[in-house]
Design an enzyme around this catalytic site. Structure first.
Site, PDB file in Angstrom:
ATOM      1  N   TYR A  32       0.856  -1.191   0.000  1.00 12.23           N
ATOM      2  CA  TYR A  32       0.000   0.000   0.000  1.00 12.23           C
ATOM      3  C   TYR A  32       0.895   1.245   0.000  1.00 12.23           C
ATOM      4  O   TYR A  32       0.831   2.100   0.880  1.00 12.23           O
ATOM      5  CB  TYR A  32      -0.970  -0.015   1.186  1.00 12.23           C
ATOM      6  N   LEU A  33       1.737   1.270  -1.035  1.00 15.58           N
ATOM      7  CA  LEU A  33       2.843   2.236  -1.072  1.00 15.58           C
ATOM      8  C   LEU A  33       2.369   3.688  -1.152  1.00 15.58           C
ATOM      9  O   LEU A  33       1.400   3.998  -1.836  1.00 15.58           O
ATOM     10  CB  LEU A  33       3.734   1.933  -2.280  1.00 15.58           C
ATOM     11  N   HIS A  34       3.079   4.548  -0.441  1.00 12.99           N
ATOM     12  CA  HIS A  34       2.823   5.993  -0.502  1.00 12.99           C
ATOM     13  C   HIS A  34       4.158   6.710  -0.701  1.00 12.99           C
ATOM     14  O   HIS A  34       5.214   6.051  -0.828  1.00 12.99           O
ATOM     15  CB  HIS A  34       2.090   6.466   0.763  1.00 12.99           C
ATOM     16  N   HIS A  37       7.229   5.533   1.223  1.00 10.44           N
ATOM     17  CA  HIS A  37       7.923   4.362   0.669  1.00 10.44           C
ATOM     18  C   HIS A  37       8.724   4.762  -0.572  1.00 10.44           C
ATOM     19  O   HIS A  37       9.840   4.280  -0.786  1.00 10.44           O
ATOM     20  CB  HIS A  37       6.913   3.278   0.257  1.00 10.44           C
ATOM     21  N   GLN A  61       3.434  -9.588  13.343  1.00  9.24           N
ATOM     22  CA  GLN A  61       3.602  -8.324  14.068  1.00  9.24           C
ATOM     23  C   GLN A  61       2.278  -7.669  14.454  1.00  9.24           C
ATOM     24  O   GLN A  61       2.258  -6.552  14.944  1.00  9.24           O
ATOM     25  CB  GLN A  61       4.493  -7.365  13.284  1.00  9.24           C
ATOM     26  N   ASP A 150       8.803   5.407  12.098  1.00  9.71           N
ATOM     27  CA  ASP A 150       8.778   4.287  13.049  1.00  9.71           C
ATOM     28  C   ASP A 150      10.105   4.291  13.809  1.00  9.71           C
ATOM     29  O   ASP A 150      10.933   3.381  13.641  1.00  9.71           O
ATOM     30  CB  ASP A 150       8.579   2.979  12.290  1.00  9.71           C
ATOM     31  N   GLN A 153      10.945   1.233  15.935  1.00 10.65           N
ATOM     32  CA  GLN A 153      11.250   0.081  15.058  1.00 10.65           C
ATOM     33  C   GLN A 153      12.685   0.175  14.539  1.00 10.65           C
ATOM     34  O   GLN A 153      13.437  -0.797  14.561  1.00 10.65           O
ATOM     35  CB  GLN A 153      10.243   0.059  13.902  1.00 10.65           C
ATOM     36  N   VAL A 176       8.152  11.487   5.586  1.00  6.34           N
ATOM     37  CA  VAL A 176       7.503  12.348   4.582  1.00  6.34           C
ATOM     38  C   VAL A 176       6.137  12.751   5.147  1.00  6.34           C
ATOM     39  O   VAL A 176       5.426  11.919   5.718  1.00  6.34           O
ATOM     40  CB  VAL A 176       7.350  11.598   3.234  1.00  6.34           C
ATOM     41  N   SER A 186       0.284   4.138   5.725  1.00  4.04           N
ATOM     42  CA  SER A 186      -0.773   3.392   5.027  1.00  4.04           C
ATOM     43  C   SER A 186      -2.064   3.434   5.854  1.00  4.04           C
ATOM     44  O   SER A 186      -3.163   3.358   5.308  1.00  4.04           O
ATOM     45  CB  SER A 186      -0.350   1.945   4.814  1.00  4.04           C
TER      46      SER A 186
HETATM   47  O1  PAF Z   1       7.522  -0.754   8.739  1.00  7.98           O
HETATM   48  C1  PAF Z   1       6.936  -1.694   8.157  1.00  7.98           C
HETATM   49  O2  PAF Z   1       6.245  -1.511   7.144  1.00  7.98           O
HETATM   50  C2  PAF Z   1       7.044  -3.106   8.723  1.00  7.98           C
HETATM   51  O3  PAF Z   1       7.092  -3.093  10.111  1.00  7.98           O
HETATM   52  C3  PAF Z   1       8.231  -3.887   8.147  1.00  7.98           C
HETATM   53  C4  PAF Z   1       9.550  -3.252   8.515  1.00  7.98           C
HETATM   54  C5  PAF Z   1       8.112  -3.964   6.628  1.00  7.98           C
HETATM   55  C6  PAF Z   1       8.241  -5.316   8.703  1.00  7.98           C
HETATM   56  O4  PAF Z   1       7.077  -5.994   8.368  1.00  7.98           O
END
Ligand code: PAF
Length: 285
Positions: A32-34, A37, A61, A150, A153, A176, A186
């Site tokens: 679901y690219l924006h 990404h 996750q 994130d 993360q 962004v 997303s």
């Molecule tokens: O940030 C994300 O989109 C997800 O946590 C990742 C790093 C692709 C892992 O599923």
């Protein structure tokens, strides 16, 4: 651009590229690219010979009551974006390809996974680290690109890579934002028109905290109180998950700003209606 669904094929392609002396950039995503990404893809294209975009909505996750089933998916639109950005390979395994039936092994980055987002999402980072390490093993990238939106993360993945001696360079890429400051995600798709109009309050509260710090407030509790008040006065905010001010290097909580404080991470997660949004900013003093 080639789409690869099998781990064995991805590994074979990556082995061949390595033998030919090519550097590989990996952009791990759940699709679901924006534009966020796209900026990761562009950075990979600039610094690596070959770019692999992974698209996999990782069940490990998501907690039992989270949005795994409704997480937005649009492989056709994603492929068009990837082709336009001249991605070389999309790696898009399905769930049974990624996790075999009797998968029992998970990666835990202790302590860091229990604070901030980890408090309300206890299995989240274990799932993220497991899939990211699997992607590193399958794709064998020289560099992997992650967004700073994130922040936790990113910090956890860097720690995992360091602790487990994984030979990949983690590149952090700027968040962004929409013109009103809302960080691209997303999950913004879930917001109603009215919720969307109000969602920028999250970043505004972070900028407010930054301004308090820059104008001399040293008591973190006073800054947090004002920011929480600002957020809770907005009727679209249904819950404040956390509003934290921490050391961006080790994610330790900071109680008071003093002359030795060089950098601060302001990070928050809130529910706008039923949508959980996160954002952050690192402030240099
Ligand atoms: O940030 C994300 O989109 C997800 O946590 C990742 C790093 C692709 C892992 O599923």
């Amino acid at each position: 651009m080639k789409v690869i669904n099998l781990k064995s094929e991805m590994k074979a392609v990556s082995d061949r590229l390595k033998k030919d002396g090519k550097s590989i950039g990996l952009v791990p995503t759940m699709g679901y690219l924006h534009d966020g990404h796209i900026s990761l893809i562009k950075q990979s294209k600039r610094s690596c010979d070959v770019t692999v975009l992974s698209i996999f909505v990782n069940p490990a996750q998501f907690g039992p009551n989270e949005d795994f089933n409704k997480y937005p998916r649009d492989f056709e639109a994603d492929s068009k974006i990837a082709a336009k950005e001249r991605v070389d390979f999309i790696f898009a395994p399905d769930e049974t390809e990624m996790y075999h039936e009797n998968h029992l092994t998970y990666v835990n980055v202790d302590k860091l996974d229990r604070i901030m987002c980890g408090k309300s999402r206890p299995i989240h980072f274990k799932g993220v680290c497991t899939v990211v390490l699997k992607l590193f093993n399958i794709v064998n990238p020289d560099k992997a690109f992650f967004g700073k939106k994130d922040f936790q993360q990113l910090a956890i993945i860097k720690k995992m890579v360091k602790d487990l001696d994984v030979l990949v360079e983690i590149i952090d890429c700027d968040t962004v934002r929409e013109p009103d400051g809302l960080a691209l995600s997303s999950r913004n798709k879930y917001l109603s028109t009215e919720e969307r109009k109000n969602a920028a309050i999250l970043y505004k509260s972070i900028l407010f905290a930054e301004n308090e710090i820059k104008t001399g407030q040293t008591q973190i509790s006073a800054i947090r109180r004002k920011c929480m008040e600002m957020l809770s006065l907005n009727k679209f905010i249904k819950k404040i998950d956390y509003f934290d001010i921490r050391n961006p290097e080790n994610l330790k909580e900071i109680k008071k700003i003093d002359s030795g404080t060089e950098k601060l991470l302001i990070a928050s997660a809130v529910y706008i209606g039923t949508t959980r949004l996160i954002d952050n900013k690192v402030v240099l003093l």
